[in-house]
Enzyme design. Structure first.
Site, mmCIF file in Angstrom:
data_model
loop_
_atom_site.group_PDB
_atom_site.id
_atom_site.type_symbol
_atom_site.label_atom_id
_atom_site.label_comp_id
_atom_site.label_asym_id
_atom_site.label_seq_id
_atom_site.Cartn_x
_atom_site.Cartn_y
_atom_site.Cartn_z
ATOM 1 N N ASP A 152 -8.044 -5.653 -22.521
ATOM 2 C CA ASP A 152 -7.997 -4.756 -23.635
ATOM 3 C C ASP A 152 -9.192 -4.953 -24.571
ATOM 4 O OD1 ASP A 152 -5.811 -2.595 -24.787
ATOM 5 O OD2 ASP A 152 -7.381 -3.451 -26.330
ATOM 6 N N ASN A 184 2.678 3.268 -23.126
ATOM 7 C CA ASN A 184 2.993 4.358 -24.236
ATOM 8 C C ASN A 184 2.650 5.652 -23.735
ATOM 9 O OD1 ASN A 184 3.128 2.408 -26.268
ATOM 10 N ND2 ASN A 184 1.105 2.125 -26.467
ATOM 11 N N GLU A 228 -2.762 6.519 -27.005
ATOM 12 C CA GLU A 228 -4.252 6.846 -27.582
ATOM 13 C C GLU A 228 -5.125 7.345 -26.538
ATOM 14 O OE1 GLU A 228 -5.619 3.595 -29.955
ATOM 15 O OE2 GLU A 228 -3.928 3.970 -31.558
ATOM 16 N N VAL A 229 -5.112 6.674 -25.417
ATOM 17 C CA VAL A 229 -5.895 6.797 -24.247
ATOM 18 C C VAL A 229 -5.354 7.812 -23.183
ATOM 19 C CG1 VAL A 229 -7.640 6.163 -22.576
ATOM 20 C CG2 VAL A 229 -7.673 5.023 -24.734
ATOM 21 N N HIS A 257 -2.104 4.010 -18.250
ATOM 22 C CA HIS A 257 -2.250 2.524 -18.410
ATOM 23 C C HIS A 257 -0.949 1.695 -18.736
ATOM 24 C CE1 HIS A 257 -3.216 4.216 -22.194
ATOM 25 N NE2 HIS A 257 -3.011 3.152 -22.970
ATOM 26 N N HIS A 275 0.181 -2.021 -20.258
ATOM 27 C CA HIS A 275 -0.588 -3.001 -21.046
ATOM 28 C C HIS A 275 0.423 -4.118 -20.572
ATOM 29 C CE1 HIS A 275 -2.396 -0.751 -24.553
ATOM 30 N NE2 HIS A 275 -1.430 0.153 -24.187
HETATM 31 P P1 AMP Z 1 -2.803 3.231 -25.801
HETATM 32 O O1 AMP Z 1 -2.301 3.349 -27.534
HETATM 33 O O2 AMP Z 1 -1.341 2.732 -25.278
HETATM 34 O O3 AMP Z 1 -3.278 4.452 -25.471
HETATM 35 O O4 AMP Z 1 -3.709 2.078 -25.854
HETATM 36 C C1 AMP Z 1 -4.938 2.196 -25.516
HETATM 37 C C2 AMP Z 1 -5.416 0.770 -25.306
HETATM 38 O O5 AMP Z 1 -7.020 0.995 -24.856
HETATM 39 C C3 AMP Z 1 -5.758 0.169 -26.824
HETATM 40 O O6 AMP Z 1 -5.010 -1.327 -26.554
HETATM 41 C C4 AMP Z 1 -7.254 -0.137 -26.961
HETATM 42 O O7 AMP Z 1 -7.563 -1.175 -27.573
HETATM 43 C C5 AMP Z 1 -7.758 -0.142 -25.440
HETATM 44 N N1 AMP Z 1 -9.094 0.371 -25.194
HETATM 45 C C6 AMP Z 1 -9.852 1.464 -25.965
HETATM 46 N N2 AMP Z 1 -11.039 1.612 -25.382
HETATM 47 C C7 AMP Z 1 -11.240 0.385 -24.447
HETATM 48 C C8 AMP Z 1 -12.205 -0.091 -23.820
HETATM 49 N N3 AMP Z 1 -13.626 0.452 -23.835
HETATM 50 N N4 AMP Z 1 -11.959 -1.014 -23.056
HETATM 51 C C9 AMP Z 1 -10.942 -1.971 -22.882
HETATM 52 N N5 AMP Z 1 -9.670 -1.280 -23.716
HETATM 53 C C10 AMP Z 1 -9.933 -0.440 -24.415
#
Ligand code: AMP
Length: 121
Positions: A33, A94, A102-103, A107, A109
């Site tokens: 991350d 999440n 957020e993404v 995924h 964690h």
């Molecule tokens: P979520 O809130 O579960 O969608 O988590 C998204 C995660 O992606 C967060 O912990 C971010 O820090 C991580 N993240 C966002 N962009 C990148 C990236 N380019 N490389 C690695 N991790 C990322």
């Protein structure tokens, strides 16, 4: 839900932006991350285009589902945080708005390397 091809993990999968890769096979990619919340903070993502866990479970093949779940332990072992090879870890996904996702590419964690603490804050 329509999958957004422009999300950041889709770009990582296409090699358009870099990542600190931990592991890759036919089903998953794993990388650190970018903003670690614990000593060890890794992400494991399926290679297929799935927005979240519900999308994945409804639309992925059994092979992909097994590949992702097994991939989590493979990565934990590589990072020395597994039960067999370390002191354990927490994995979480999440999911959508209330889950704080957020993404919009599924995924998991993996948090480890220290006591992780409260389950939900
Ligand atoms: P979520 O809130 O579960 O969608 O988590 C998204 C995660 O992606 C967060 O912990 C971010 O820090 C991580 N993240 C966002 N962009 C990148 C990236 N380019 N490389 C690695 N991790 C990322």
């Amino acid at each position: 839900m329509k999958y957004d091809d422009n999300n950041i993990f889709a770009k990582i999968l296409r090699g358009e932006i870099p990542c600190k890769k931990i592991y890759e096979d036919k089903y998953v990619l794993s990388f650190h991350d970018v903003n670690p919340q614990k000593k060890v903070h890794a992400l494991v993502i399926p290679k297929g285009k799935y927005a979240n866990l519900d999308d994945f479970n409804q639309n992925a093949s059994d092979e992909e589902i097994v590949g992702l779940i097994k991939g989590i332990t493979t990565v934990a072992k590589k990072l020395n945080i597994s039960v067999e090879n370390g002191d354990g870890y927490r994995t979480l996904a999440n999911i959508a708005e209330n889950g704080g996702q957020e993404v919009p590419h599924l995924h998991f964690h993996l948090f480890g390397g220290e006591k992780i603490g409260k389950m939900v804050s």
